[in-house]
Scaffold this motif. Structure first.
Motif, mmCIF file in Angstrom:
data_model
loop_
_atom_site.group_PDB
_atom_site.id
_atom_site.type_symbol
_atom_site.label_atom_id
_atom_site.label_comp_id
_atom_site.label_asym_id
_atom_site.label_seq_id
_atom_site.Cartn_x
_atom_site.Cartn_y
_atom_site.Cartn_z
ATOM 1 N N VAL A 106 9.342 9.245 -13.721
ATOM 2 C CA VAL A 106 8.362 8.148 -13.620
ATOM 3 C C VAL A 106 7.454 8.229 -14.843
ATOM 4 O O VAL A 106 6.610 9.128 -14.952
ATOM 5 C CB VAL A 106 7.525 8.243 -12.321
ATOM 6 N N THR A 131 4.675 12.055 -7.974
ATOM 7 C CA THR A 131 4.135 11.260 -9.073
ATOM 8 C C THR A 131 2.645 10.983 -8.837
ATOM 9 O O THR A 131 2.157 11.009 -7.698
ATOM 10 C CB THR A 131 4.949 9.965 -9.236
ATOM 11 N N SER A 240 -6.250 9.528 -15.916
ATOM 12 C CA SER A 240 -6.785 8.616 -14.892
ATOM 13 C C SER A 240 -5.796 7.502 -14.634
ATOM 14 O O SER A 240 -5.069 7.090 -15.542
ATOM 15 C CB SER A 240 -8.063 7.943 -15.399
HETATM 16 C C1 LIG Z 1 2.820 9.686 -19.393
HETATM 17 S S1 LIG Z 1 2.326 9.275 -17.782
HETATM 18 C C2 LIG Z 1 3.154 10.544 -16.889
HETATM 19 C C3 LIG Z 1 3.303 10.232 -15.430
HETATM 20 C C4 LIG Z 1 3.970 11.349 -14.645
HETATM 21 N N1 LIG Z 1 5.334 11.536 -15.040
HETATM 22 C C5 LIG Z 1 3.908 11.084 -13.149
HETATM 23 O O1 LIG Z 1 4.960 10.897 -12.518
HETATM 24 O O2 LIG Z 1 2.800 11.092 -12.588
HETATM 25 C C6 LIG Z 1 0.656 9.852 -17.818
HETATM 26 C C7 LIG Z 1 -0.271 9.022 -16.928
HETATM 27 O O3 LIG Z 1 -0.103 9.378 -15.561
HETATM 28 C C8 LIG Z 1 -1.326 9.236 -14.878
HETATM 29 N N2 LIG Z 1 -1.683 10.533 -14.281
HETATM 30 C C9 LIG Z 1 -0.973 11.666 -14.348
HETATM 31 N N3 LIG Z 1 -1.555 12.651 -13.627
HETATM 32 C C10 LIG Z 1 -2.677 12.108 -13.095
HETATM 33 C C11 LIG Z 1 -3.709 12.609 -12.253
HETATM 34 N N4 LIG Z 1 -3.711 13.878 -11.795
HETATM 35 N N5 LIG Z 1 -4.715 11.771 -11.916
HETATM 36 C C12 LIG Z 1 -4.740 10.496 -12.352
HETATM 37 N N6 LIG Z 1 -3.784 9.968 -13.144
HETATM 38 C C13 LIG Z 1 -2.764 10.753 -13.504
HETATM 39 C C14 LIG Z 1 -2.349 8.762 -15.904
HETATM 40 O O4 LIG Z 1 -2.401 7.351 -15.860
HETATM 41 C C15 LIG Z 1 -1.734 9.252 -17.194
HETATM 42 O O5 LIG Z 1 -2.210 8.514 -18.295
#
Ligand SMILES: C[S@@+](CC[C@H](N)C(=O)[O-])C[C@H]1O[C@@H](n2cnc3c(N)ncnc32)[C@H](O)[C@@H]1O
Length: 267
Positions: A106, A131, A240
């Protein structure tokens, strides 16, 4: 790269393997049992900046840790170089864990890494992770679907290769769905303007969740109309995400505290 690998790990005759492992949103207790087992058998762990310190503490002391989220000059290693690194490590016979925040498939580029390994004829296995959307929803008491108001949920990226996202706005404003924007903070003003311009109510409930599931989680409830001002004023910490939809009315401020109280002690 070959010289670096020669210096840091022994090359074996037999090919190794790569496990793409989801580390979840940050809370160490949200790792799967399989993720912990695979991590504890790793010889090399290739990780990115979203993986929490508590999870990195589970890496066996003898394993080589390679941070591809940041170089010493604070630049992210480009994706083709990460792919090449994984291929080279597996070709050198190493048991590699590619540890990624959330779920590898994801918005995690796990598909591209799997493709590179498959093209090189190397084994690649995947361990799913929770995720961010699911972790943040659970940690804030916001159900992503609800029979009364949300029959579907969309995971959307708020970032595009060229900057502002070019999305199917008419589809996004349809009734009865919840939108979760990953990487949506930078362009949140444009996101909310587009949603309102395409017919979503300016009063639609929204929430910004910063560092969801972690001890320092913060939640900023707002509406679509006040989203950009809320982000400008509160400056939520990374990472975030944004949840937009009627379901945000179910947000419970005490959820994080309750989930901390119910947490099992980590052995
Ligand atoms: C490159 S994406 C990766 C997503 C990841 N593979 C997933 O499945 O959650 C990175 C984004 O995921 C979201 N994200 C990841 N961890 C988070 C957390 N603990 N709290 C809030 N948003 C998060 C944010 O929007 C961040 O900019």
């Amino acid at each position: 790269m070959a010289a670096l690998l020669g210096a840091v790990c022994r090359s074996r005759a037999e090919a190794g393997e790569v496990w793409l492992v989801g580390a979840g949103p940050g809370d160490v207790e949200l790792l799967t049992l399989k993720a912990v087992r695979v991590l504890q058998q790793a010889e090399v762990v290739v990780y990115d900046r979203l993986v929490s310190d508590e999870i990195m503490a589970l890496v066996p002391p003898g394993a080589l840790k390679i941070d591809v989220g940041k170089t010493p000059h604070h630049h992210t290693l480009p994706q083709p170089e990460i792919n090449a690194l994984l291929v080279a490590l597996a070709q050198a016979g190493q048991r590699v864990v590619r540890l990624k925040g959330g779920d590898p498939f994801v918005f995690g580029r796990g598909g591209e890494e799997q493709q590179a390994l498959q093209q090189a004829g190397l084994p690649c296995r995947v361990v799913p992770g929770i995720t961010a959307a699911l972790g943040c929803a659970a940690a804030t008491g916001i159900p992503l679907t609800h029979r009364a108001c949300a029959q579907s949920v969309r995971l959307v990226t708020g970032h595009s290769r060229n900057g502002e996202p070019d999305l199917d706005w008419p589809a996004l404003v349809a009734d009865g769905q919840t939108l979760v924007f990953y990487m949506g903070l930078t362009h949140c003003a444009a996101l909310s303007q587009q949603l309102i311009a395409h017919g979503m109510a300016a009063s639609m409930p929204a929430a910004v969740i910063a560092r969801g599931t972690r001890a320092d989680q913060q939640v900023f409830p707002c509406t679509l109309a006040t989203l950009a001002d809320t982000v400008a004023r509160e400056k939520p910490a990374a990472p975030s995400l944004l949840i937009i939809g009627e379901v945000v009315q179910f947000y419970r401020a005490d959820s994080t505290e309750m989930s901390r109280q119910q947490a099992l002690p980590v052995a």
